[in-house]
Design an enzyme around this catalytic site. Structure first.
Site, short mmCIF file in Angstrom:
data_model
loop_
_atom_site.label_atom_id
_atom_site.label_comp_id
_atom_site.label_asym_id
_atom_site.label_seq_id
_atom_site.Cartn_x
_atom_site.Cartn_y
_atom_site.Cartn_z
N ARG A 48 21.01 -5.91 5.04
CA ARG A 48 20.07 -6.67 4.20
C ARG A 48 20.60 -6.62 2.77
NH1 ARG A 48 14.73 -5.42 1.56
NH2 ARG A 48 13.34 -7.18 1.91
N SER A 117 10.05 -11.49 10.77
CA SER A 117 9.06 -10.61 10.12
C SER A 117 7.67 -11.22 10.26
CB SER A 117 9.35 -10.49 8.62
OG SER A 117 10.61 -9.93 8.40
N LYS A 146 9.58 -3.30 -0.36
CA LYS A 146 9.03 -4.66 -0.30
C LYS A 146 7.77 -4.67 -1.17
CE LYS A 146 8.91 -8.44 2.86
NZ LYS A 146 9.78 -9.05 3.83
N1 TZP Z 1 9.63 -5.75 5.57
C1 TZP Z 1 8.39 -5.24 5.64
S1 TZP Z 1 8.32 -3.70 4.92
C2 TZP Z 1 9.98 -3.74 4.54
C3 TZP Z 1 10.53 -4.93 4.97
C4 TZP Z 1 11.94 -5.32 4.83
C5 TZP Z 1 10.69 -2.64 3.86
C6 TZP Z 1 10.59 -1.33 4.57
O1 TZP Z 1 11.31 -0.36 3.85
P1 TZP Z 1 10.92 1.19 3.82
O2 TZP Z 1 11.80 1.74 2.72
O3 TZP Z 1 11.25 1.77 5.15
O4 TZP Z 1 9.46 1.29 3.48
#
Ligand code: TZP
Ligand code: MG
Length: 215
Positions: A48, A117, A146
């Site tokens: 990503r 997603s 996010k």
């Molecule tokens: N989509 C929903 S939450 C997220 C994404 C890409 C990020 C999750 O990252 P983390 O650091 O595991 O909370």
């Protein structure tokens, strides 16, 4: 069995999905982190790279492909379905504001898995209807990875599991301390980003998470 079917079976068996997010990992550390995730036995690895030029994403993707055994974890690219063939990724992941699943598949290749997603039960049902091979469900908890999305909470996990057949990966704010809450809510599979990338011993962290997830 064709390649898509075999990749879908891998998704069904998967428990731990890691994301190499260049918001946390500088490009020169991507290879070392990827090797550690492979050693940790994760089932899926995604690249990503939200702010990097396409040429850099392509280079990083090819480097990761060279380090992820073809018999090992699935390798998924976030966004950029047009780069999937060149990189040799197994799949593409799109968000709610990206291309529809069918268009992503048309660009990425017929044998490639497409993930989407989702942030609500309605979106989860719609993503399966649209043909997604797996879905992400979250953010379960608030997360700096996010920041613009409010948490959906673990209560969404049960209804999604009851109404969606494709594999579901819970994501957002999940770490080895919060994991028990999503498991208690019915999660079988999780995505962990920052907690894994920031851990001092990635293979050991993966191992502890995999033990909690079981099966
Ligand atoms: N989509 C929903 S939450 C997220 C994404 C890409 C990020 C999750 O990252 P983390 O650091 O595991 O909370
Ligand atoms: Mg996207």
């Amino acid at each position: 069995m064709d390649a898509l079917e075999s990749r879908c079976r891998q998704l069904a068996r998967a428990r731990l999905y890691a994301i190499v997010d260049t918001g946390y990992v500088e490009p020169d550390r991507v290879a070392a982190i990827t090797e550690q995730l492979v050693r940790g036995g994760v089932d899926v690895i995604q690249l990503r790279a939200k702010k990097l030029p396409l040429i850099t994403i392509t280079d990083l993707g090819k480097k990761m492909r060279g380090l992820i055994p073809l018999s090992g974890p699935l390798f998924i690219l976030n966004d950029h379905p047009e780069l999937v063939t060149e990189i040799g990724a197994d799949g593409i992941h799109v968000g709610q504001d990206d291309l529809p699943v069918a268009e992503a598949r048309a660009k990425a290749g017929a044998d490639v898995v497409v993930g989407k997603s989702t942030h609500s039960l309605e979106q989860a049902i719609a993503a399966e209807r649209e043909g997604a091979d797996y879905i992400g469900v979250g953010p379960i908890f608030a997360t700096p990875t996010k920041p613009d999305y409010g948490p959906v909470g673990p209560a969404l996990i049960g209804p999604v599991r009851g109404q969606v057949r494709v594999p579901q990966f819970c994501i957002g704010g999940i770490n080895e301390l919060t994991l028990h809450k999503v498991i208690a809510a019915g999660a079988l599979r999780v995505v962990i980003v920052s907690a894994l990338l920031q851990s001092r011993d990635i293979p050991a962290y993966c191992q502890r998470v995999r033990e909690q997830l079981g099966g």
